[in-house]
Design an enzyme around this catalytic site. Structure first.
Site, PDB file in Angstrom:
ATOM      1  N   LYS A  76     -20.528 -15.796  21.882  1.00 58.56           N
ATOM      2  CA  LYS A  76     -19.532 -16.813  21.549  1.00 58.56           C
ATOM      3  C   LYS A  76     -18.233 -16.429  22.215  1.00 58.56           C
ATOM      4  CE  LYS A  76     -17.203 -17.221  17.590  1.00 58.56           C
ATOM      5  NZ  LYS A  76     -16.831 -17.588  16.195  1.00 58.56           N
ATOM      6  N   HIS A 146      -7.793 -24.774   7.682  1.00 56.24           N
ATOM      7  CA  HIS A 146      -8.968 -25.569   8.055  1.00 56.24           C
ATOM      8  C   HIS A 146     -10.252 -25.007   7.462  1.00 56.24           C
ATOM      9  CE1 HIS A 146     -11.750 -27.892  10.491  1.00 56.24           C
ATOM     10  NE2 HIS A 146     -12.288 -26.768  10.935  1.00 56.24           N
ATOM     11  N   ASP A 231     -10.334  -9.950  11.090  1.00 62.46           N
ATOM     12  CA  ASP A 231     -11.321  -9.772  12.158  1.00 62.46           C
ATOM     13  C   ASP A 231     -10.694  -9.215  13.431  1.00 62.46           C
ATOM     14  OD1 ASP A 231      -9.803 -11.919  12.929  1.00 62.46           O
ATOM     15  OD2 ASP A 231     -11.463 -13.331  13.120  1.00 62.46           O
ATOM     16  N   GLY A 301     -15.943  -9.499   5.261  1.00 63.94           N
ATOM     17  CA  GLY A 301     -16.601 -10.396   6.212  1.00 63.94           C
ATOM     18  C   GLY A 301     -15.852 -10.457   7.526  1.00 63.94           C
TER      19      GLY A 301
END
Length: 330
Positions: A76, A146, A231, A301
């Site tokens: 990605k 979002h 992240d 996560g």
């Protein structure tokens, strides 16, 4: 890659088609399976490249990997453009590129924006399914951007929540999340961060923060926290000391300690790498998850490339089967 697809060429799966074919249940199963495969060492992520490009305050990078069980190979490419909302675009922009593991030939180009949102939501939903108490009542949302609406919709499918409480840095954006809660028939309240922690049994953080938004002493026993925004090196959503009193789980250990929420606790030597459990181990039954109602559980996560590849490969498969893909030849 089958002979029929070789004849057709490279499939292109648009954002609109991804939204048609990929639902939350499909995304949950795809991500759950890939977490399981990662724990069994039959799927692995390659090192992440993620950099500030020095233009438009953007973060850009690549996440890639190979799933030997699912025979999915690819990457990605994309990142985060913080000013996109003002242009009518989502801040996260990405495309997934899939290759044939047998030949290396380009196989599919898949829109990654919607899939990034649903796979991220699937990840936190999996953590709730495996780690949250069964009797939770209040869901707390830190962040109302979002991706928060995707998080909310996925989370409420895992437990019988009776209320949603929310805090966001920009309160004017909370109305979007409130509208989803109303649609789902759940009471909704905008509160301070400390009040949110006092009420919530499950907390999802989904922000781009570079400082702790939640203090250790605010968290009550039995809480499950899914940290979904960290992240990148330097990002942070919760007090590093919180990880010393929580049972810590993650999608991938290597990312957790370097670019995930655990990076700060690790750097300060508050916890060790061995204190963090890949959630795939819990899914496979090789490691315990929550062991008491009093446990504080935290899921780091970080977002792994294999998640993106899993949902993109499934989206491509479904779109091709339904005649919704378009094709080109190089």
């Amino acid at each position: 890659m089958s002979d029929s697809q070789i004849n057709k060429g490279v499939s292109v799966i648009s954002e609109e088609v991804c939204q048609q074919v990929m639902g939350r249940a499909n995304a949950f199963t795809a991500v759950e399976n890939v977490f399981s495969a990662m724990a069994k060492k039959t799927a692995y992520n390659f090192p992440v490249i993620r950099e500030a490009i020095g233009h438009a305050d953007a973060l850009y990078g690549f996440k890639s990997g190979f799933d030997r069980e699912g025979m999915v190979l690819g990457l990605k490419s994309g990142g985060y453009w913080p000013s996109n909302m003002a242009k009518g675009l989502t801040n996260h922009q990405s495309t997934v590129i899939l290759f044939d593991p047998d030949t290396g030939k380009l196989k599919s180009l898949v829109g990654g924006n919607y899939l990034t949102a649903v796979r991220t939501a699937a990840s936190s939903a999996i953590s709730i399914a495996y780690l949250a108490r069964k009797d939770v009542k209040v869901l707390g949302m830190i962040g109302a951007g979002h991706q928060s609406t995707f998080q909310l919709r996925a989370a409420v499918e895992q437990r019988n929540f009776e209320k949603v409480v929310c805090w966001n840095l920009h309160p004017e954006h909370i109305s979007n999340l409130a509208a989803v809660a109303e649609e789902l028939g759940l009471p909704f309240e905008s509160v301070t961060r400390e009040e949110l922690c006092a009420q919530a049994d499950v907390i999802i953080t989904i922000t781009s923060a570079f400082e702790a938004l939640i203090e250790k002493d605010w968290i009550k026993p039995g809480t499950h926290i899914a940290c979904m925004g960290t992240d990148t090196k330097g990002k942070q959503e919760v007090d590093a000391k919180l990880l010393t009193v929580a049972k810590v789980f993650t999608d991938e250990l290597a990312q957790s300690i370097t670019i995930g929420e655990a990076q700060h606790a690790i750097a300060r030597k508050l916890i060790q790498q061995s204190d963090i459990v890949p959630i795939g181990e819990v899914i496979n039954g090789t490691k315990p998850g929550r062991t008491s109602a009093e446990d504080i559980t935290l899921f780091d996560g970080t977002g792994v490339g294999l998640q993106d590849l899993a949902v993109a490969a499934l989206a491509a498969e479904l779109a091709e089967a339904k005649g919704l893909a378009t094709y080109f030849k190089l």
